[in-house]
Design a protein around this motif. Structure first.
Motif, PDB file in Angstrom:
ATOM      1  N   THR A  56       9.981   9.891  -7.331  1.00  0.00           N
ATOM      2  CA  THR A  56       9.287   9.917  -6.054  1.00  0.00           C
ATOM      3  C   THR A  56       9.555   8.607  -5.324  1.00  0.00           C
ATOM      4  O   THR A  56       9.297   7.537  -5.865  1.00  0.00           O
ATOM      5  CB  THR A  56       7.781  10.088  -6.283  1.00  0.00           C
ATOM      6  OG1 THR A  56       7.619  11.157  -7.205  1.00  0.00           O
ATOM      7  CG2 THR A  56       7.078  10.417  -4.997  1.00  0.00           C
ATOM      8  N   VAL A  57      10.127   8.742  -4.143  1.00  0.00           N
ATOM      9  CA  VAL A  57      10.453   7.546  -3.376  1.00  0.00           C
ATOM     10  C   VAL A  57       9.550   7.486  -2.157  1.00  0.00           C
ATOM     11  O   VAL A  57       9.674   8.294  -1.252  1.00  0.00           O
ATOM     12  CB  VAL A  57      11.933   7.574  -2.930  1.00  0.00           C
ATOM     13  CG1 VAL A  57      12.254   6.308  -2.180  1.00  0.00           C
ATOM     14  CG2 VAL A  57      12.842   7.744  -4.122  1.00  0.00           C
ATOM     15  N   PRO A  58       8.616   6.528  -2.131  1.00  0.00           N
ATOM     16  CA  PRO A  58       7.723   6.432  -0.972  1.00  0.00           C
ATOM     17  C   PRO A  58       8.501   6.058   0.279  1.00  0.00           C
ATOM     18  O   PRO A  58       9.557   5.424   0.198  1.00  0.00           O
ATOM     19  CB  PRO A  58       6.752   5.315  -1.364  1.00  0.00           C
ATOM     20  CG  PRO A  58       7.174   4.817  -2.684  1.00  0.00           C
ATOM     21  CD  PRO A  58       8.422   5.477  -3.112  1.00  0.00           C
ATOM     22  N   GLN A  59       7.989   6.465   1.420  1.00  0.00           N
ATOM     23  CA  GLN A  59       8.668   6.199   2.690  1.00  0.00           C
ATOM     24  C   GLN A  59       7.724   5.459   3.637  1.00  0.00           C
ATOM     25  O   GLN A  59       7.146   6.052   4.531  1.00  0.00           O
ATOM     26  CB  GLN A  59       9.115   7.518   3.332  1.00  0.00           C
ATOM     27  CG  GLN A  59      10.143   8.277   2.517  1.00  0.00           C
ATOM     28  CD  GLN A  59      11.474   7.570   2.477  1.00  0.00           C
ATOM     29  OE1 GLN A  59      12.063   7.298   3.500  1.00  0.00           O
ATOM     30  NE2 GLN A  59      11.950   7.242   1.289  1.00  0.00           N
ATOM     31  N   ASP A  67       0.821  -1.202   0.000  1.00  0.00           N
ATOM     32  CA  ASP A  67       0.000   0.000   0.000  1.00  0.00           C
ATOM     33  C   ASP A  67       0.856   1.252   0.000  1.00  0.00           C
ATOM     34  O   ASP A  67       0.577   2.227   0.694  1.00  0.00           O
ATOM     35  CB  ASP A  67      -0.941  -0.022   1.212  1.00  0.00           C
ATOM     36  CG  ASP A  67      -0.165  -0.100   2.519  1.00  0.00           C
ATOM     37  OD1 ASP A  67       1.062  -0.330   2.454  1.00  0.00           O
ATOM     38  OD2 ASP A  67      -0.779   0.063   3.584  1.00  0.00           O
ATOM     39  N   LEU A  68       1.946   1.220  -0.730  1.00  0.00           N
ATOM     40  CA  LEU A  68       2.827   2.396  -0.794  1.00  0.00           C
ATOM     41  C   LEU A  68       2.049   3.582  -1.350  1.00  0.00           C
ATOM     42  O   LEU A  68       1.290   3.450  -2.295  1.00  0.00           O
ATOM     43  CB  LEU A  68       4.022   2.114  -1.708  1.00  0.00           C
ATOM     44  CG  LEU A  68       5.033   1.081  -1.222  1.00  0.00           C
ATOM     45  CD1 LEU A  68       6.112   0.887  -2.266  1.00  0.00           C
ATOM     46  CD2 LEU A  68       5.640   1.534   0.081  1.00  0.00           C
ATOM     47  N   SER A  69       2.257   4.719  -0.730  1.00  0.00           N
ATOM     48  CA  SER A  69       1.590   5.912  -1.253  1.00  0.00           C
ATOM     49  C   SER A  69       2.606   7.037  -1.340  1.00  0.00           C
ATOM     50  O   SER A  69       3.714   6.939  -0.816  1.00  0.00           O
ATOM     51  CB  SER A  69       0.447   6.307  -0.331  1.00  0.00           C
ATOM     52  OG  SER A  69       0.993   6.858   0.840  1.00  0.00           O
ATOM     53  N   ASP A  70       2.220   8.094  -2.006  1.00  0.00           N
ATOM     54  CA  ASP A  70       3.147   9.201  -2.179  1.00  0.00           C
ATOM     55  C   ASP A  70       3.158  10.142  -0.981  1.00  0.00           C
ATOM     56  O   ASP A  70       3.851  11.141  -0.976  1.00  0.00           O
ATOM     57  CB  ASP A  70       2.792   9.987  -3.447  1.00  0.00           C
ATOM     58  CG  ASP A  70       3.200   9.209  -4.684  1.00  0.00           C
ATOM     59  OD1 ASP A  70       3.949   8.233  -4.520  1.00  0.00           O
ATOM     60  OD2 ASP A  70       2.764   9.563  -5.786  1.00  0.00           O
ATOM     61  N   GLU A  71       2.368   9.800   0.027  1.00  0.00           N
ATOM     62  CA  GLU A  71       2.323  10.670   1.195  1.00  0.00           C
ATOM     63  C   GLU A  71       3.659  10.615   1.938  1.00  0.00           C
ATOM     64  O   GLU A  71       4.146   9.534   2.278  1.00  0.00           O
ATOM     65  CB  GLU A  71       1.197  10.209   2.125  1.00  0.00           C
ATOM     66  CG  GLU A  71       0.792  11.273   3.121  1.00  0.00           C
ATOM     67  CD  GLU A  71      -0.266  10.737   4.068  1.00  0.00           C
ATOM     68  OE1 GLU A  71      -0.182  11.040   5.260  1.00  0.00           O
ATOM     69  OE2 GLU A  71      -1.157  10.012   3.611  1.00  0.00           O
ATOM     70  N   GLY A  72       4.231  11.759   2.173  1.00  0.00           N
ATOM     71  CA  GLY A  72       5.513  11.828   2.885  1.00  0.00           C
ATOM     72  C   GLY A  72       6.681  11.296   2.077  1.00  0.00           C
ATOM     73  O   GLY A  72       7.727  11.003   2.625  1.00  0.00           O
ATOM     74  N   ALA A  73       6.485  11.145   0.778  1.00  0.00           N
ATOM     75  CA  ALA A  73       7.548  10.570  -0.043  1.00  0.00           C
ATOM     76  C   ALA A  73       8.681  11.570  -0.246  1.00  0.00           C
ATOM     77  O   ALA A  73       8.484  12.776  -0.182  1.00  0.00           O
ATOM     78  CB  ALA A  73       6.997  10.136  -1.384  1.00  0.00           C
TER      79      ALA A  73
END
Lengths: 215, 811
Positions: B682-685, B669-675
């Motif tokens: 864009t590296v998801p975190q 469930d990787l998302s771009d929030e806080g990436a």
């Protein structure tokens, strides 16, 4: 054959390039010669003779100065002098052509260390007797080589030291003569006192004698 | 709603303990402590919890009682480990900041390069003994740095008595004099130093780059050279070439036009390759007299790479075919190493040895010492020390002649790494190990080897290096860890230095540091670059001196302590025994927490209490006990164990921490929030999860990053979206068995996942292969062994371990 080739700037003795070849069989300690070579490059200046051979035991330093760059070659004393200088002359031609203009500007030691590759190749062709070489050019240089001064490495390195030794000896002499002078003065006064004392003793005896004899 | 009554001073933890299931299994499934929920409902808490552990609102009442010490720093906040479950911060733990004045801290050395286990140095040895924590430094001196000021000057300013390099932490008494921060001698400022080349101004010695940067590099004058800089010399030395010769093609080795290269192969005889310029093709010279080795043509075996490029390429092309049909099973590694040493004797350089089997002929022959039936034994592990001192002696000879030996072990069988590893250990080389390597059957391992080799061949290299570590008067260094030879008390001889090598030292306090506010440590690495430049890289670290135990605990760096303890444990298992080492690690945790309880805590309360900065200490110790290097009872091959030990000692802390305590992420469930946004990617975190099966769920997919290897665990009923969009398969059953490369799909999910994995890989110099794991996969047990917080047949769960610690402490 053990050998050491070094190229350095004459103005400050900064080494520019070097090539060392150690021979396992001879087992000589090149470290000592390397530091000697470094010292020597630092001692050289514009007044030094342009070409010179310095003896260091059974090894010889041959050097050549041109365009403020010193080309130094350490090899066994038995190695022919004329070949050594022909070799240095060859290095000078190539080095000057490649890096001559940049020599004055560099600050880092061994800035042109890549010249090592050329040095090694050239040396091989000179050291190897079988290598076909141009003997004619050697013969013309022979004339020059005969004029090269021969000196001892120890002398060159210690020249400055002996001068300072002379200086200390002279100042020793001055202080000694001063001491001699004061001693002489002292002796003089002493002998004067002795004379005066002797005369006065004689006079007193005379007076006493006269007084008791005549009276 | 219940009133938020005043914090109960008594032992509410006891009643909490009642709620707390004592069974480990229940513990795993436990919800957050009810007290925490209670507090949360009462206090208005922002919806997004701040990163970095439980917020103050989650403190249990018993801890709220401690709030009378409102001035205590966050690092000293008391944590009851038995109650607080979610201790692992969601992002990788940053190193603690030393408690220094801001202007000093601003210029202090980067903790990735130079780090201390205690960021506050105790004033006396007795205080240090009381704290029961190891004092030491962890270094990564030759790390690849993006910004490194380089200074060229004819005189390098150093203290006249202790030879310390001038650094940001010296004090200027006036314009002309500076006081050394290590030995306190007053030195003159040389005339040249008065001029600042950066600002082009005169009379501001304190603004020179040397005094503004804690990490700096000098170009050394000729006094720092014993001999002219030697060319970069690379010798490749292999028992077979069938699989790696092609890799050397098209790779630019670091070096200038003088770079030399040579090849030696061996089986029961030794083969040299004449690559003399002018030959039409390479000549192979075979020396069969392995007892008295000699070099057939000393001049033409190591050749200039630029001039003989074609011959070298010819050779590389023909080598694999030469040995294709060989049936030779003997390996005279010892003699071959002696021959290679002779070859490199005049210049020094780097020797890369590729070995595929146990050497069994001639000098240095070894026997198989491993009993496969004893691999899982819970008793003591034998044969952790070398069988012969041949390799150590040869390594010391190599070190004296500035030759480093790097070892690549590509083997499916026992190779006695304990003995062979010595050749690299004392010559400052590195060891690479690829168990069950096969160029056809194990593509993941092959890719890993190829990437590692590429990095190995192209990375920076320093020749003829020495490193000296100095510290302020009153402190002394007594033990070093890493690959090197200790030439004198504080001088490490490193024939080669590479950017992936880490070092650790242990220190003691010899004289009281009574009247000192700060102490400094300086590591100076003198090396010759591959371009023939002599350089000195200097790192200076400054730390405060404290005189109270609570300050020492506040400054403890739990990761550095773990790293240093791991190094010490490796030594202990070689000199004493593995069980000794394991006990020592457990005792380290017990002792330091007991000392904290007795000497720092003013209010005694039940539970296992730790300061916040050490809250992960028991977890890391447990992780070490379950690490491949130290575990018992789980089947571990001897070479695997020894390689893990090598890595713990040799790798910089960031990488060894991942080996000790892998990071677990949920990735379906990787998302771009806080990436992060790096290079327009864009590296998801995702957040780091605890290593417990309770965190896994069948409906999800998880990535475990264990430093040198990564696992992608796919749940049985994983969301079909993840399967199709990331793995490119239609159903769970269709996930291939040995998938190790994610397909490059043009979906947002695939891009995110690949960006994240790529980002993790980019952070380290080696290449961690990826294994996709299903329930039936062979590697599943390996994956599950990394679930450190869970109980296994032979080891305690985290909660049991905590109970054990508590029991020992309250004894």
């Amino acid at each position: 054959m053990t050998s050491l080739t070094m190229i350095a700037r004459v103005t400050d003795g900064l080494p520019l390039a070097a090539s060392v070849q150690e021979d396992e069989k001879s087992g000589r300690d090149l470290q000592h010669y390397q530091s000697q070579a470094k010292q020597l490059c630092r001692k050289l200046d514009a007044q030094s003779p342009e070409r010179c051979t310095l003896e260091a035991g059974d090894m010889s330093f041959h050097y050549l100065i041109a365009q403020d760059v010193c080309y130094l070659f350490l090899c066994e004393a038995s190695f022919a002098k004329r070949s050594a200088f022909a070799y240095l002359e060859d290095l000078r031609g190539e080095f000057n052509g490649r890096y001559g203009r940049r020599v004055a500007a560099v600050t880092r030691p061994y800035s042109f260390i890549e010249f090592d590759t050329y040095i090694q190749k050239t040396k091989k062709s000179f050291v190897d007797r079988r290598a076909p070489r141009n003997f004619g050019s050697i013969n013309t240089e022979l004339q020059d080589v005969q004029r090269i001064m021969v000196a001892n490495i120890e002398e060159v390195l210690q020249r400055g030291e002996s001068l300072s030794a002379l200086d200390t000896k002279a100042s020793n002499l001055t202080s000694l003569s001063k001491k001699y002078r004061s001693d002489a003065k002292y002796l003089n006064t002493r002998s004067t006192y002795a004379k005066v004392a002797a005369v006065s003793v004689f006079l007193i005896t005379l007076i006493i004698y006269v007084r008791f004899w005549w009276l | 709603p219940p009133q938020p009554g005043p914090p109960q001073p008594g032992p509410p933890s006891r009643h909490l303990g009642g709620h707390y299931p004592s069974l480990p299994l229940g513990y795993q499934n436990a919800a957050p402590p009810p007290a925490a929920i209670l507090t949360q409902t009462l206090v208005p808490v922002p919806l997004s919890q701040p990163l970095g552990g439980p917020g103050p609102a989650q403190l249990s009442p018993s801890l709220a009682a401690m709030s009378l010490q409102s001035s205590t720093p966050e690092a000293l906040r008391v944590v009851n480990l038995l109650q607080e479950r979610n201790l692992l911060p969601p992002i990788p733990i940053p190193p603690p900041t030393p408690c220094l004045q801001q202007d000093l801290q601003k210029i202090n050395c980067n903790p990735e390069v130079f780090r201390s286990t205690l960021t506050s140095i105790p004033q006396t040895q007795s205080l240090l003994n009381k704290a029961k924590m190891p004092l030491g430094l962890l270094l990564h001196p030759f790390k690849d740095l993006s910004q490194l000021p380089v200074v060229t000057s004819s005189t390098i300013v150093r203290c006249r008595s202790c030879r310390t390099y001038i650094n940001p932490f010296v004090s200027f008494l006036d314009q002309r004099r500076w006081k050394c921060n290590l030995c306190y001698r007053v030195n003159d400022v040389p005339e040249e130093f008065m001029y600042n080349p950066v600002s082009r101004s005169y009379g501001e010695p304190h603004k020179r780059p040397e005094v503004q940067n804690a990490t700096i590099e000098f170009i050394a004058p000729s006094e720092y050279m014993l001999r002219p800089p030697q060319p970069a010399v690379y010798l490749f030395h292999s028992s077979t070439w069938s699989h790696n010769a092609s890799l050397l093609d098209n790779i630019k080795l670091p070096g200038d036009s003088r770079t030399k290269i040579g090849f030696v192969t061996f089986d029961s005889t030794i083969h040299f390759y004449n690559l003399q310029e002018g030959l039409s093709q390479p000549q192979m010279l075979i020396v069969s007299d392995i007892d008295d080795i000699f070099l057939p043509t000393p001049d033409s075996l190591l050749v200039n790479l630029n001039e003989c490029k074609e011959l070298v390429q010819d050779l590389l092309k023909s080598l694999p075919t030469l040995f294709q049909k060989t049936m030779e099973t003997q390996s005279a590694l010892g003699s071959a190493l002696q021959a290679a040493y002779k070859l490199l004797l005049p210049t020094g350089g780097r020797m890369s040895v590729f070995q595929t089997q146990l050497p069994n002929l001639g000098v240095g022959a070894l026997q198989s010492r491993e009993d496969p039936n004893q691999r899982a034994s819970a008793k003591d592990v034998q044969h952790l020390s070398p069988a012969t001192d041949f390799y150590k002696k040869l390594a010391l000879d190599c070190s004296g002649q500035q030759v480093a030996v790097d070892l690549f072990l590509l083997s499916s069988q026992y190779c006695d790494l304990a003995s062979l590893g010595c050749i690299s250990r004392y010559s400052a080389g590195s060891v690479y190990y690829y168990p069950s390597y096969h160029h056809q059957h194990n593509p993941a391992q092959v890719e890993c080897f190829q990437r590692d080799l590429k990095r190995y061949l192209t990375r920076k290299i320093g020749f003829e290096a020495v490193m000296r570590i100095r510290c302020s008067k009153g402190m002394s260094i007594h033990t070093f860890h890493g690959n090197f030879f200790v030439r004198s008390t504080d001088l490490l001889s490193l024939p080669n230095v590479n950017p992936d090598a880490g070092f650790a030292v242990q220190m003691s306090i010899e004289e009281n540091l009574d009247d000192m506010q700060i102490v400094s440590f300086q590591a100076a690495l003198l090396y010759t670059s591959s371009k023939g430049e002599r350089r000195i890289r200097v790192h200076t670290l400054c730390l405060p001196v404290v005189n109270s135990l609570s300050d020492i605990f506040a400054g403890a760096d739990v990761q550095a302590i773990t790293g240093l303890l791991a190094c010490m444990a490796v030594d202990r298992s070689a000199t004493a025994s593995l069980s000794d080492a394991r006990d020592a690690m457990t005792n380290a945790a017990i002792d330091s927490l007991a000392s904290y309880r007795q000497s720092v805590l003013s209010i005694q309360q039940p539970g296992l209490l730790a300061p916040a900065c050490l809250r992960l200490f028991p977890l890391f110790i447990l992780a070490l006990l379950k690490q491949k290097a130290f575990r018992t009872g789980t089947s571990t091959r001897l070479d695997d164990r020894l390689f893990a030990m090598c890595q713990l000692k040799y790798q910089p802390l960031v990488y060894s921490m991942l080996m000790i305590h892998p990071a677990l992420y949920r990735v379906d469930d990787l998302s771009d929030e806080g990436a992060l946004n790096i290079n327009e990617r864009t590296v998801p975190q995702p957040r780091v999860l605890q290593l417990s099966v309770e965190k896994l769920s069948r409906e999800a997919a998880f990535l475990m990053d264990a430093g040198t290897v990564m696992y992608l665990w796919v749940g049985r009923s994983c969301q079909p979206a993840f399967l199709t969009q990331v793995l490119g398969v239609s159903s769970y059953a269709a996930v291939p068995d040995n998938l190790h490369l994610l397909p490059e799909l043009d979906t947002a999910e695939s891009q995110r996942t690949r960006a994240f994995i790529g980002w993790l890989r980019d952070q380290r110099p080696f290449f961690p292969p990826l294994h996709v794991i299903r329930d039936e996969s062979q590697l599943k047990p390996t994956f599950m062994q990394n679930m450190i917080e869970d109980r296994t047949e032979s080891a305690l769960s985290y909660y049991e371990f905590l109970l054990h610690l508590q029991q020992q402490i309250s004894k």
